[in-house]
Design an enzyme around this catalytic site. Structure first.
Site, PDB file in Angstrom:
ATOM      1  N   SER A 217       0.823  -1.208   0.000  1.00  0.00           N
ATOM      2  CA  SER A 217       0.000   0.000   0.000  1.00  0.00           C
ATOM      3  C   SER A 217       0.859   1.261   0.000  1.00  0.00           C
ATOM      4  O   SER A 217       2.052   1.235   0.319  1.00  0.00           O
ATOM      5  CB  SER A 217      -0.922   0.007   1.220  1.00  0.00           C
ATOM      6  OG  SER A 217      -1.732  -1.141   1.205  1.00  0.00           O
TER       7      SER A 217
HETATM    8  N1  SAM Z   1      -0.366  -3.817   4.225  1.00  0.00           N
HETATM    9  C1  SAM Z   1      -0.009  -4.704   3.149  1.00  0.00           C
HETATM   10  C2  SAM Z   1       1.210  -4.127   2.427  1.00  0.00           C
HETATM   11  O1  SAM Z   1       1.295  -2.925   2.314  1.00  0.00           O
HETATM   12  O2  SAM Z   1       2.042  -4.904   1.940  1.00  0.00           O
HETATM   13  C3  SAM Z   1      -1.197  -4.794   2.223  1.00  0.00           C
HETATM   14  C4  SAM Z   1      -0.991  -5.670   1.053  1.00  0.00           C
HETATM   15  S1  SAM Z   1      -2.285  -5.799  -0.156  1.00  0.00           S
HETATM   16  C5  SAM Z   1      -2.958  -4.218  -0.368  1.00  0.00           C
HETATM   17  C6  SAM Z   1      -3.543  -6.711   0.686  1.00  0.00           C
HETATM   18  C7  SAM Z   1      -3.204  -8.158   0.984  1.00  0.00           C
HETATM   19  O3  SAM Z   1      -4.368  -8.783   1.560  1.00  0.00           O
HETATM   20  C8  SAM Z   1      -2.817  -9.013  -0.202  1.00  0.00           C
HETATM   21  O4  SAM Z   1      -1.550  -9.561   0.007  1.00  0.00           O
HETATM   22  C9  SAM Z   1      -3.887 -10.098  -0.257  1.00  0.00           C
HETATM   23  O5  SAM Z   1      -3.416 -11.341  -0.687  1.00  0.00           O
HETATM   24  C10 SAM Z   1      -4.331 -10.128   1.186  1.00  0.00           C
HETATM   25  N2  SAM Z   1      -5.663 -10.708   1.417  1.00  0.00           N
HETATM   26  C11 SAM Z   1      -6.796 -10.555   0.690  1.00  0.00           C
HETATM   27  N3  SAM Z   1      -7.796 -11.261   1.238  1.00  0.00           N
HETATM   28  C12 SAM Z   1      -7.283 -11.880   2.342  1.00  0.00           C
HETATM   29  C13 SAM Z   1      -7.806 -12.754   3.336  1.00  0.00           C
HETATM   30  N4  SAM Z   1      -9.091 -13.160   3.337  1.00  0.00           N
HETATM   31  N5  SAM Z   1      -6.993 -13.175   4.320  1.00  0.00           N
HETATM   32  C14 SAM Z   1      -5.694 -12.794   4.370  1.00  0.00           C
HETATM   33  N6  SAM Z   1      -5.131 -11.996   3.440  1.00  0.00           N
HETATM   34  C15 SAM Z   1      -5.912 -11.533   2.453  1.00  0.00           C
END
Ligand code: SAM
Length: 219
Positions: A66
């Site tokens: 993000s």
């Molecule tokens: N704060 C993190 C970063 O900046 O690296 C956010 C990464 S991204 C915007 C959001 C993440 O949420 C992704 O890696 C995605 O795979 C994960 N995600 C989506 N649905 C999820 C779930 N049900 N359980 C765990 N992770 C999930």
């Protein structure tokens, strides 16, 4: 907690901090955590030269790290005091996980995509923080074994509030989650009270979808 504060990228990191201050981030503990955390170690080498832009970047598997301002806004909203137990849903790169590790007592973080979680694990370990526990799975169920949590941060956009997460909040605990459509959401803060929850709408945001039982379908 040790952290490898290397001279590499220090200037770029300080310029990013200046930019975040100008955008309204004033919490000194949050700024210190950002200063201590080498964002370039959380992105693929192909985009490392852009690590200190205030922008989301691709991290593989169709996911993103993000925008730093969004991380800073989440953390400034939470006003952590250092003794909290925090759950993060969506570890992604692990960058916010380390920011949290600098700001609270224990961090529990769940990621559904295993290769991302393993890359994040390496980057988190390299930062020297030791108060983080990681789990591969559907974070919309939360992590009941370690509940209740003083704060829960969801880093992906949900169609509605995942109720298991609300149930795992401590009294007075706060859940921050983007809610809305698959591409555009509103960041919402829920505070657990004696009678239910209080809702406070924050800003418009754009996150990848929260995929899972209490989120969006896979497709
Ligand atoms: N704060 C993190 C970063 O900046 O690296 C956010 C990464 S991204 C915007 C959001 C993440 O949420 C992704 O890696 C995605 O795979 C994960 N995600 C989506 N649905 C999820 C779930 N049900 N359980 C765990 N992770 C999930």
């Amino acid at each position: 907690m040790a952290s490898p504060v290397t001279p590499q990228f220090t200037g770029a990191r300080r310029r990013l901090l200046d930019e975040l201050r100008a955008k309204g981030i004033s919490d000194l503990a949050v700024l210190r955590a950002l200063d201590l955390t080498p964002r370039h170690q959380f992105v693929p080498t192909g985009v490392r030269h852009r690590a200190y832009e205030d922008a989301p970047l691709p991290i593989g598997s169709g996911q993103t790290i993000s925008q730093p301002f969004v991380h800073a806004m989440y953390l400034q909203t939470l006003k952590l005091e250092g003794g909290e137990k925090v759950l993060e849903v969506g570890t992604g790169s692990g960058y916010q996980t380390v920011l949290l590790a600098h700001l609270c007592r224990e961090v529990y973080s769940i990621e559904r995509i295993r290769p991302l979680l393993e890359t994040a694990r390496d980057a988190i370990t390299a930062c020297g923080v030791t108060n983080v526990s990681l789990l591969c799975g559907d974070g919309t169920y939360g992590w009941p074994e370690f509940a209740p949590f003083d704060a829960i941060l969801v880093g992906a956009g949900a169609p509605s509030v995942p109720q298991p997460l609300v149930a795992q909040l401590a009294m007075g605990g706060r859940l921050i989650v983007p809610i809305g459509g698959r591409d555009d959401q509103r960041l919402v803060e829920f505070t657990r009270t004696e009678t239910g929850t209080e809702r406070r709408d924050l800003s418009p945001v754009r996150f990848v979808p929260l995929v899972g039982e209490h989120g969006w379908d896979e497709s």
